[in-house]
Design a protein around this motif. Structure first.
Motif, PDB file in Angstrom:
ATOM      1  N   GLN A 261      41.351  46.722  45.413  1.00  0.00           N
ATOM      2  CA  GLN A 261      40.053  46.373  45.987  1.00  0.00           C
ATOM      3  C   GLN A 261      39.305  47.679  46.251  1.00  0.00           C
ATOM      4  O   GLN A 261      39.914  48.680  46.653  1.00  0.00           O
TER       5      GLN A 261
ATOM      6  N   GLU B 255      33.211  37.825  30.770  1.00  0.00           N
ATOM      7  CA  GLU B 255      32.208  38.833  31.123  1.00  0.00           C
ATOM      8  C   GLU B 255      32.723  40.235  30.775  1.00  0.00           C
ATOM      9  O   GLU B 255      33.923  40.501  30.787  1.00  0.00           O
TER      10      GLU B 255
ATOM     11  N   PRO C 158      32.756  42.808  40.251  1.00  0.00           N
ATOM     12  CA  PRO C 158      32.373  42.189  41.521  1.00  0.00           C
ATOM     13  C   PRO C 158      33.437  41.210  41.996  1.00  0.00           C
ATOM     14  O   PRO C 158      34.332  40.826  41.236  1.00  0.00           O
ATOM     15  N   GLU C 159      33.336  40.801  43.238  1.00  0.00           N
ATOM     16  CA  GLU C 159      34.287  39.848  43.809  1.00  0.00           C
ATOM     17  C   GLU C 159      34.303  38.542  43.023  1.00  0.00           C
ATOM     18  O   GLU C 159      35.345  37.915  42.866  1.00  0.00           O
ATOM     19  N   ASP C 160      33.169  38.147  42.505  1.00  0.00           N
ATOM     20  CA  ASP C 160      33.066  36.877  41.767  1.00  0.00           C
ATOM     21  C   ASP C 160      33.126  37.092  40.253  1.00  0.00           C
ATOM     22  O   ASP C 160      32.365  36.504  39.495  1.00  0.00           O
ATOM     23  N   TRP C 161      34.051  37.933  39.775  1.00  0.00           N
ATOM     24  CA  TRP C 161      34.192  38.200  38.351  1.00  0.00           C
ATOM     25  C   TRP C 161      34.431  36.903  37.588  1.00  0.00           C
ATOM     26  O   TRP C 161      34.956  35.939  38.129  1.00  0.00           O
ATOM     27  N   ARG C 162      34.001  36.906  36.330  1.00  0.00           N
ATOM     28  CA  ARG C 162      34.078  35.687  35.516  1.00  0.00           C
ATOM     29  C   ARG C 162      34.739  35.959  34.177  1.00  0.00           C
ATOM     30  O   ARG C 162      34.560  37.027  33.593  1.00  0.00           O
TER      31      ARG C 162
ATOM     32  N   PRO D 249      35.635  43.108  45.505  1.00  0.00           N
ATOM     33  CA  PRO D 249      35.276  43.837  44.289  1.00  0.00           C
ATOM     34  C   PRO D 249      36.434  44.747  43.883  1.00  0.00           C
ATOM     35  O   PRO D 249      37.171  45.244  44.731  1.00  0.00           O
TER      36      PRO D 249
ATOM     37  N   SER E  88      40.860  33.219  38.261  1.00  0.00           N
ATOM     38  CA  SER E  88      40.484  33.793  39.559  1.00  0.00           C
ATOM     39  C   SER E  88      40.893  32.835  40.665  1.00  0.00           C
ATOM     40  O   SER E  88      40.716  31.632  40.536  1.00  0.00           O
ATOM     41  N   PRO E  89      41.496  33.284  41.724  1.00  0.00           N
ATOM     42  CA  PRO E  89      41.760  34.672  42.112  1.00  0.00           C
ATOM     43  C   PRO E  89      43.200  35.112  41.907  1.00  0.00           C
ATOM     44  O   PRO E  89      43.584  36.152  42.418  1.00  0.00           O
TER      45      PRO E  89
ATOM     46  N   SER F 100      41.764  40.941  46.490  1.00  0.00           N
ATOM     47  CA  SER F 100      40.523  40.215  46.785  1.00  0.00           C
ATOM     48  C   SER F 100      39.375  41.213  46.847  1.00  0.00           C
ATOM     49  O   SER F 100      39.585  42.408  47.005  1.00  0.00           O
TER      50      SER F 100
END
Length: 141
Positions: free
Chosen positions: A65, A121, A114-118, A91, A41-42, A89
């Motif tokens: 997005q 997950e 979500p914007e902060d995907w990991r 979600p 990411s990103p 960028s």
């Protein structure tokens, strides 16, 4: 053997039910997306679809997005992994073409990641795909 153009399939759009932002976790039987450990990411996103079933196949994937009309196609790295170096960028939402009968069918999964995907997950798409392909894995009837 029937060959279907990716661009012609664009017109076979099908909407789907999508879970609300407050819905926790993955629902059994729904198509899910797992972010692969190789993602960075990103700038680089690699995903694997889970719970598709053996009777159909995903043949195209686009990402954008949430709320944007500008879709980026994802490349198929191998049978299971889809990747892109053009990660939008914010979600993310996805649309996929799934084999259905002799053709393909578009499914839209909005508000998936979500914007902060990991990495590692799993995200529920809210899609429950029950289509069946008439073709076998070699592309024969």
């Amino acid at each position: 053997m029937a060959v279907i153009s990716y661009f012609l399939l664009f017109f076979l759009v099908s909407s789907s039910s999508v879970f609300s932002d407050g819905d926790p976790g993955h629902k059994p039987g729904n198509l899910a997306i797992r972010v692969e450990e190789s993602s960075e990411s990103p700038t680089y996103l690699a995903i694997r679809f889970l719970n598709l079933g053996a009777q159909t196949e995903i043949v195209a994937v686009d990402v954008t997005q949430v709320g944007s009309p500008n879709w980026n196609f994802m490349n198929r790295k191998n049978e299971a992994i889809w990747e892109t170096n053009s990660v939008p960028s914010g979600p993310l939402q996805f649309r996929v073409v799934v084999t259905a009968g002799l053709e393909g069918k578009w499914y839209l999964a909005s508000k998936v990641m979500p914007e902060d995907w990991r990495n590692g997950e799993i995200y529920d798409t809210g899609l429950h795909i029950t289509d069946t392909s008439i073709m076998d894995t070699a592309g024969e009837l």
